[in-house]
Scaffold this motif. Sequence first.
Motif, short mmCIF file in Angstrom:
data_model
loop_
_atom_site.label_atom_id
_atom_site.label_comp_id
_atom_site.label_asym_id
_atom_site.label_seq_id
_atom_site.Cartn_x
_atom_site.Cartn_y
_atom_site.Cartn_z
N SER A 27 0.81 -1.21 0.00
CA SER A 27 0.00 0.00 0.00
C SER A 27 0.85 1.26 0.00
CB SER A 27 -0.94 0.00 1.21
OG SER A 27 -0.20 0.08 2.42
N GLY A 28 2.17 1.09 0.01
CA GLY A 28 3.05 2.24 -0.11
C GLY A 28 3.74 2.68 1.15
N MET A 29 3.44 2.02 2.28
CA MET A 29 4.09 2.33 3.56
C MET A 29 3.98 3.81 3.91
SD MET A 29 7.48 -0.12 3.58
CE MET A 29 8.37 0.82 2.35
N SER A 30 2.83 4.42 3.61
CA SER A 30 2.70 5.86 3.79
C SER A 30 2.16 6.26 5.16
CB SER A 30 1.81 6.45 2.70
OG SER A 30 0.51 5.88 2.78
N SER A 31 1.58 5.32 5.91
CA SER A 31 1.02 5.69 7.20
C SER A 31 1.24 4.58 8.22
CB SER A 31 -0.48 5.99 7.08
OG SER A 31 -1.19 4.83 6.71
N ILE A 32 1.33 5.00 9.48
CA ILE A 32 1.50 4.07 10.60
C ILE A 32 0.52 4.48 11.70
CG2 ILE A 32 3.03 3.46 12.53
CD1 ILE A 32 5.35 3.44 10.63
#
Length: 300
Positions: free
Chosen positions: A25-30
């Motif tokens: 998913s792009g590792m854009s949020s945690i």
Amino acid sequence: MTALRAQTPHHEKMALHTALYWIRSGMSSIFLQDANTLVLNPDDLITILLHIREAFPRVERITSYARSYTIARISDDDMARFALAGLNRIHIGMESASDEVLAFVKKGVDKKTHILAGQKVVRAGIELSEYFMPGLGGKALSTESALETADAINQINPDFIRIRTLAIPETSALYTDLQNGTFSQMGDVETARELLLFLDTLNGVSSTVKSDHILNLFQDVDGTLPGDKETITAPLRSFLEMPPEDQLLYRVGRRTGIFTSLADMDDPELMNHALKAKQAHQVTLENVDRFTAEMMKRFI
């Protein structure tokens, strides 16, 4: 990778699947787990945030749940440090800002503290999502809950207002209150009236309203205030103006997953499915509230 999956225990497979999904998913949020991450020592939390930013430089957003009474005890300086370290969105489960409702459900916070905490997050420059739970006050406190919560939101002006309709698990203390008559649960029509009153009372805010949950009767209550207010409230007004039999059919269609919005009632095929579901479950105006409550338990 296939061989690795075959040799991995189930719980580790789940963790691996989650990690792979995040990478794809792009590792854009945690999202920091647990319901109140800000209870940590401020220096410890900042160490975690900085490590995340260093280890995952592509991450654009770090989000956490937090409780109002915890945030209220954090200094403005520490909140600013959290923002600088990379915490850029906080979710608070306000649920209601009526002191009477909050005391009844033993929320452990009052309206004043909700407002103090929300304003503190906004001042820090961190995006804020506040949650409203129509129905939490039951029939007795419905109007008060709507008006008091809207007043608190007006004083905070969060980035997001998220709607979460009340559902009562059988393991909860509120279920015991329901059984012994201490709490009188509202049906969908009464809950729609409370939600509309809440939205109509919002004033001077620029929040985005989201009703993005399966328990909500109206997922199309969506838009940004103040400009979209008419669009946001339109589904509620349309539903409340419907004849009772049409309201019932929409409720059956929505609670069985046939409808996603009122517009689906214009589709003859979907309407036919809803009619069949109504007949199959033998839903009437007299038992529709019980039917709705039972269907909602599936998603708790």
